[in-house]
Enzyme design. Structure first.
Site, PDB file in Angstrom:
ATOM      1  N   ASP A  91      20.760 -26.389  39.315  1.00  0.00           N
ATOM      2  CA  ASP A  91      21.406 -25.938  38.080  1.00  0.00           C
ATOM      3  C   ASP A  91      21.817 -27.127  37.204  1.00  0.00           C
ATOM      4  OD1 ASP A  91      22.383 -23.934  36.409  1.00  0.00           O
ATOM      5  OD2 ASP A  91      23.290 -22.822  38.061  1.00  0.00           O
ATOM      6  N   ASP A 143      21.117 -16.885  31.137  1.00  0.00           N
ATOM      7  CA  ASP A 143      21.269 -15.914  32.228  1.00  0.00           C
ATOM      8  C   ASP A 143      20.961 -14.491  31.767  1.00  0.00           C
ATOM      9  OD1 ASP A 143      22.004 -18.080  33.676  1.00  0.00           O
ATOM     10  OD2 ASP A 143      23.970 -17.313  34.268  1.00  0.00           O
ATOM     11  N   TRP A 175      18.015 -23.587  31.855  1.00  0.00           N
ATOM     12  CA  TRP A 175      18.095 -22.468  30.901  1.00  0.00           C
ATOM     13  C   TRP A 175      17.218 -22.645  29.657  1.00  0.00           C
ATOM     14  CZ3 TRP A 175      23.154 -25.122  31.313  1.00  0.00           C
ATOM     15  CH2 TRP A 175      23.756 -24.867  32.545  1.00  0.00           C
ATOM     16  N   GLY A 176      16.195 -23.502  29.765  1.00  0.00           N
ATOM     17  CA  GLY A 176      15.299 -23.689  28.620  1.00  0.00           C
ATOM     18  C   GLY A 176      15.909 -24.516  27.508  1.00  0.00           C
TER      19      GLY A 176
END
Ligand code: GLA
Length: 464
Positions: free
Chosen positions: A183, A248, A227-228
């Site tokens: 993450d 998300d 998350w791009g």
């Protein structure tokens, strides 16, 4: 072709002087080239380009399995994981390809121990992580773990920044995990990192490569989760095997439609060993209707996203399981021959076929081992008739007819020539078709060309 003699037969002894000069210049040039190549490869491998030997590479196809986050968030423990693993087996999900059981955030203590290691929470995981992965492996499944490229995870448990080698070793060798979701929360100050996002992720991919090399084990499969934010579709395949493309997901159609819309522009980037990750599945969760859940699953599968179940399996409905276990849809996701994803050939329902987050592209196609695959989405809030000309897709040949297989109805629907029309597709519903070439189209179809623009007779007459 004639072969060249290896030596000049006229000079069996010493070569002439000019040849010596040429040859030492050549040797020097070759040496310089060697040094340059070595430096280049160091640069390249230093940016996460180090692939293990071919037989040790992992993640050729999108990962299928389970992840705890969507169903449980931080409320996880060893019982949840064990129950989930046995349900994956007993519900027949393992049989159709779901073989990873992944632990997400919140499994550890808030602080590392005195040696500097992450410690599994002894209340949630009283038998420890090795015991857990042994159990998961004994069922014939694989296990995934989670960490973060910053100081902390998103739920503020220890992250792996500056501990990459130690953690890669812990996760792989001591705890026995096969996959790492990585993450992007709680990142260090600029003056400490002096890196971009690529550099922070390369630290872990290098640590994984080092661990694999030293141990002779296949490397941890690395699933990037930034998350791009910084166009991972351009660089992440050098570093890991999948990259989250978007924020998300939520268990509702707006979220699913928004993710489909964003990914419609970048699904081309996925191929073997590198997959855009549209986030974990919400099939079976929240407000999604049966039709919406089918559309969600189809889009994820056909865009070659990892397919990670995120619902409580103990009370999953028959409908939910029928979606997750649609082997004809899964076969496209896991195609062993074609690694690329579907892409839109026509965009949204707006004027000039524009799309937006509530009205993503409607008409999609792609190649597959067994033919051309189509996904039609009704992005409207009411039933709609969907229609397209076959040759709008680049994978269809003009002048041919195609057998049509419906991958949700599981029916063979005869052959189609020129176009396909599907009446009354439900609101937010999907149609998934597999077309196979079935020979020349029947004679006498008018007009002569399915695409009239600049279609011309041999004698120069334009067909309009
Ligand atoms: C981020 C990720 C999620 C999940 C949570 C855990 O939000 O995108 O998928 O892993 O962190 O805290």
């Amino acid at each position: 072709m004639k072969s060249m003699p290896l030596k000049d037969p006229r000079s069996p002894l010493a070569p002439p002087r000019h040849a010596v000069i040429v040859s030492s210049a050549l040797t020097f040039a070759l040496a310089a080239l060697g040094v340059a190549l070595a430096a280049l490869s160091m640069l390249y491998f230093g940016r996460g380009g180090a692939h293990p030997p071919a037989d040790m590479r992992v993640g050729r196809l999108p990962v299928m399995g389970y992840n705890t986050w969507n169903a449980y968030h931080c409320d996880i423990n060893e019982t949840v994981l064990l129950e989930t693993a046995s349900l994956i087996k007993s519900l027949g999900l393992a049989d159709v390809g779901y073989d990873y059981v992944n632990v997400d955030d919140c499994y550890s203590e808030k602080k590392r121990n005195d040696n500097g290691d992450i410690v599994a929470d002894p209340t949630r995981f009283p038998h420890g992580m090795k015991w857990l992965t042994d159990h998961i492996h004994s069922l014939g499944l694989k296990a995934g773990i989670y960490s973060d490229a910053g100081w902390f995870t998103c739920a503020l448990y220890p992250g792996s920044f500056q501990n990459e080698e130690r953690d890669a070793k812990l996760f792989r060798e001591e705890w026995g995990f096969d996959l790492l979701k990585y993450d992007n929360c709680a990142v260090p100050f600029d003056e400490i990192s002096r890196e971009n996002i690529i550099g922070r992720y390369v630290r872990m991919s290098d640590a994984i490569a080092t661990q694999a090399k030293a141990s002779g084990q296949p490397p941890l499969l690395l699933s990037l989760c930034e998350w791009g934010n910084q166009q991972p579709w351009l660089w992440a395949k050098r570093i890991g095997q999948s990259w989250r493309t978007t924020g998300d997901i939520g268990p509702n159609w707006n979220s699913v439609a928004d993710i489909i819309n964003k990914n419609s522009f970048i699904s081309w980037a996925s191929d073997f060993y590198g997959h855009g990750d549209l986030d974990m599945l919400e099939v079976g969760n929240g407000d999604l209707t049966f039709e919406e859940a089918k559309a969600h699953f189809t889009a994820w599968a056909f865009m070659k996203s990892p397919l990670l179940i995120g619902t409580h399996l103990a009370d999953a409905s028959t409908e939910t399981l029928s979606i997750l276990k649609n082997t004809e849809i899964i076969a496209i996701n896991q195609d062993p021959v074609v690694g690329t994803a579907i892409t839109p050939f026509r965009w949204g329902a707006g004027p000039q076929w524009t799309s937006n987050s509530t009205h993503p592209a409607q008409y999609w196609s792609g190649e597959s081992e067994n033919g051309t695959v189509f996904m039609l989405l009704n992005v409207l809030d009411e039933p709609a008739d969907l229609f397209f000309n076959l040759t709008e897709s680049p994978w269809i040949r003009s002048g041919r007819q195609y057998s049509v297989r419906d991958l949700w109805a599981h029916t063979d629907n005869g052959t189609a020539a020129r176009n396909i029309s599907v009446p009354a597709v439900p609101a937010h519903g999907v149609v998934a078709l597999l077309l196979q070439d079935a020979g020349d189209e029947p004679e006498g179809i008018e007009p002569k060309c399915s695409v009239l623009e600049w279609c011309i007779d041999k004698n120069g007459t334009l067909i309009r």
